[in-house]
Design a protein around this motif. Structure first.
Motif, PDB file in Angstrom:
ATOM      1  N   ARG A 278       0.887  -0.936   0.053  1.00 58.60           N
ATOM      2  CA  ARG A 278       0.390  -0.053   0.151  1.00 58.60           C
ATOM      3  C   ARG A 278       0.657   1.364   0.197  1.00 58.60           C
ATOM      4  O   ARG A 278       0.207   2.655  -0.940  1.00 58.60           O
ATOM      5  N   GLU A 279       1.759   1.483   1.125  1.00 62.19           N
ATOM      6  CA  GLU A 279       2.835   2.249   1.214  1.00 62.19           C
ATOM      7  C   GLU A 279       3.502   2.930  -0.444  1.00 62.19           C
ATOM      8  O   GLU A 279       3.581   4.198  -0.615  1.00 62.19           O
ATOM      9  N   ALA A 280       3.715   1.162  -1.249  1.00 63.60           N
ATOM     10  CA  ALA A 280       4.852   1.782  -2.365  1.00 63.60           C
ATOM     11  C   ALA A 280       3.265   2.302  -3.297  1.00 63.60           C
ATOM     12  O   ALA A 280       4.033   2.222  -3.786  1.00 63.60           O
ATOM     13  N   GLU A 281       2.432   1.745  -3.578  1.00 63.39           N
ATOM     14  CA  GLU A 281       1.316   1.945  -4.407  1.00 63.39           C
ATOM     15  C   GLU A 281       0.736   3.568  -4.726  1.00 63.39           C
ATOM     16  O   GLU A 281       0.755   4.546  -5.397  1.00 63.39           O
ATOM     17  N   VAL A 282       1.232   4.218  -2.921  1.00 55.82           N
ATOM     18  CA  VAL A 282       0.804   5.527  -2.770  1.00 55.82           C
ATOM     19  C   VAL A 282       2.275   6.619  -3.337  1.00 55.82           C
ATOM     20  O   VAL A 282       1.674   7.753  -4.280  1.00 55.82           O
ATOM     21  N   TRP A 283       2.917   6.109  -3.159  1.00 56.84           N
ATOM     22  CA  TRP A 283       4.495   6.329  -3.619  1.00 56.84           C
ATOM     23  C   TRP A 283       3.904   6.561  -5.087  1.00 56.84           C
ATOM     24  O   TRP A 283       4.990   7.381  -5.795  1.00 56.84           O
ATOM     25  N   ALA A 284       4.168   5.353  -5.848  1.00 52.38           N
ATOM     26  CA  ALA A 284       4.313   4.833  -7.223  1.00 52.38           C
ATOM     27  C   ALA A 284       3.138   5.524  -7.773  1.00 52.38           C
ATOM     28  O   ALA A 284       3.634   6.392  -8.944  1.00 52.38           O
ATOM     29  N   ASP A 285       2.269   6.245  -7.013  1.00 51.70           N
ATOM     30  CA  ASP A 285       0.924   6.580  -8.056  1.00 51.70           C
ATOM     31  C   ASP A 285       1.580   8.214  -7.666  1.00 51.70           C
ATOM     32  O   ASP A 285       1.353   9.328  -9.136  1.00 51.70           O
ATOM     33  N   SER A 286       2.360   9.118  -6.890  1.00 51.33           N
ATOM     34  CA  SER A 286       2.509   9.967  -6.863  1.00 51.33           C
ATOM     35  C   SER A 286       3.564   9.786  -8.450  1.00 51.33           C
ATOM     36  O   SER A 286       4.048  11.513  -9.243  1.00 51.33           O
ATOM     37  N   LEU A 287       4.990   9.155  -8.169  1.00 49.40           N
ATOM     38  CA  LEU A 287       5.459   9.040  -8.991  1.00 49.40           C
ATOM     39  C   LEU A 287       5.345   9.345 -11.007  1.00 49.40           C
ATOM     40  O   LEU A 287       5.375  10.055 -11.665  1.00 49.40           O
ATOM     41  N   SER A 288       3.347   8.740 -10.842  1.00 49.14           N
ATOM     42  CA  SER A 288       3.175   8.350 -12.402  1.00 49.14           C
ATOM     43  C   SER A 288       2.733   9.536 -12.861  1.00 49.14           C
ATOM     44  O   SER A 288       2.888   9.911 -13.745  1.00 49.14           O
ATOM     45  N   ASN A 289       2.842  10.714 -11.886  1.00 47.85           N
ATOM     46  CA  ASN A 289       2.637  11.471 -12.237  1.00 47.85           C
ATOM     47  C   ASN A 289       3.424  12.481 -13.149  1.00 47.85           C
ATOM     48  O   ASN A 289       3.222  13.226 -14.375  1.00 47.85           O
ATOM     49  N   GLU A 290       4.166  12.383 -12.707  1.00 45.43           N
ATOM     50  CA  GLU A 290       5.774  13.015 -13.482  1.00 45.43           C
ATOM     51  C   GLU A 290       6.092  12.330 -14.511  1.00 45.43           C
ATOM     52  O   GLU A 290       6.160  13.095 -15.402  1.00 45.43           O
ATOM     53  N   PHE A 291       5.690  11.284 -14.798  1.00 47.61           N
ATOM     54  CA  PHE A 291       5.621  10.387 -16.124  1.00 47.61           C
ATOM     55  C   PHE A 291       4.736  11.084 -16.919  1.00 47.61           C
ATOM     56  O   PHE A 291       4.626  12.033 -18.334  1.00 47.61           O
TER      57      PHE A 291
END
Length: 82
Positions: free
Chosen positions: A17-30
């Motif tokens: 879950r923590e990794a998903e939240v982090w990845a979701d925020s990273l996806s915005n940079e992509f």
């Protein structure tokens, strides 16, 4: 394929879950094309980020697992479909 603008960090998480939240925020940079490649030691982040990015029909998502210094690093990068 265009040049890859990599972002790398050493963040790792205990839970998916923590990794998903982090990845979701990273996806915005992509999505905003700030970066198009990410390197992480956390396979949970790589998995979640790949999933989020693959949900867009305009991107081709690539992944790679590399053994370096007796530990794994994970690369996720994208290219736009023509």
């Amino acid at each position: 394929m265009s040049e890859i603008n990599w972002h790398q960090d050493d963040v790792t998480f205990e839970t998916m879950r923590e990794a998903e939240v982090w990845a979701d925020s990273l996806s915005n940079e992509f999505y905003s094309r700030v970066i198009n490649g990410y390197i992480t030691p956390d396979n949970k982040i790589a998995y979640a980020l790949s999933f989020y990015l693959a949900s867009l029909d305009i991107l081709i998502v690539h992944t790679q697992e590399i053994l370096a210094d007796n530990s794994y690093v994970y690369k996720v990068w994208v290219e736009e479909k023509e």
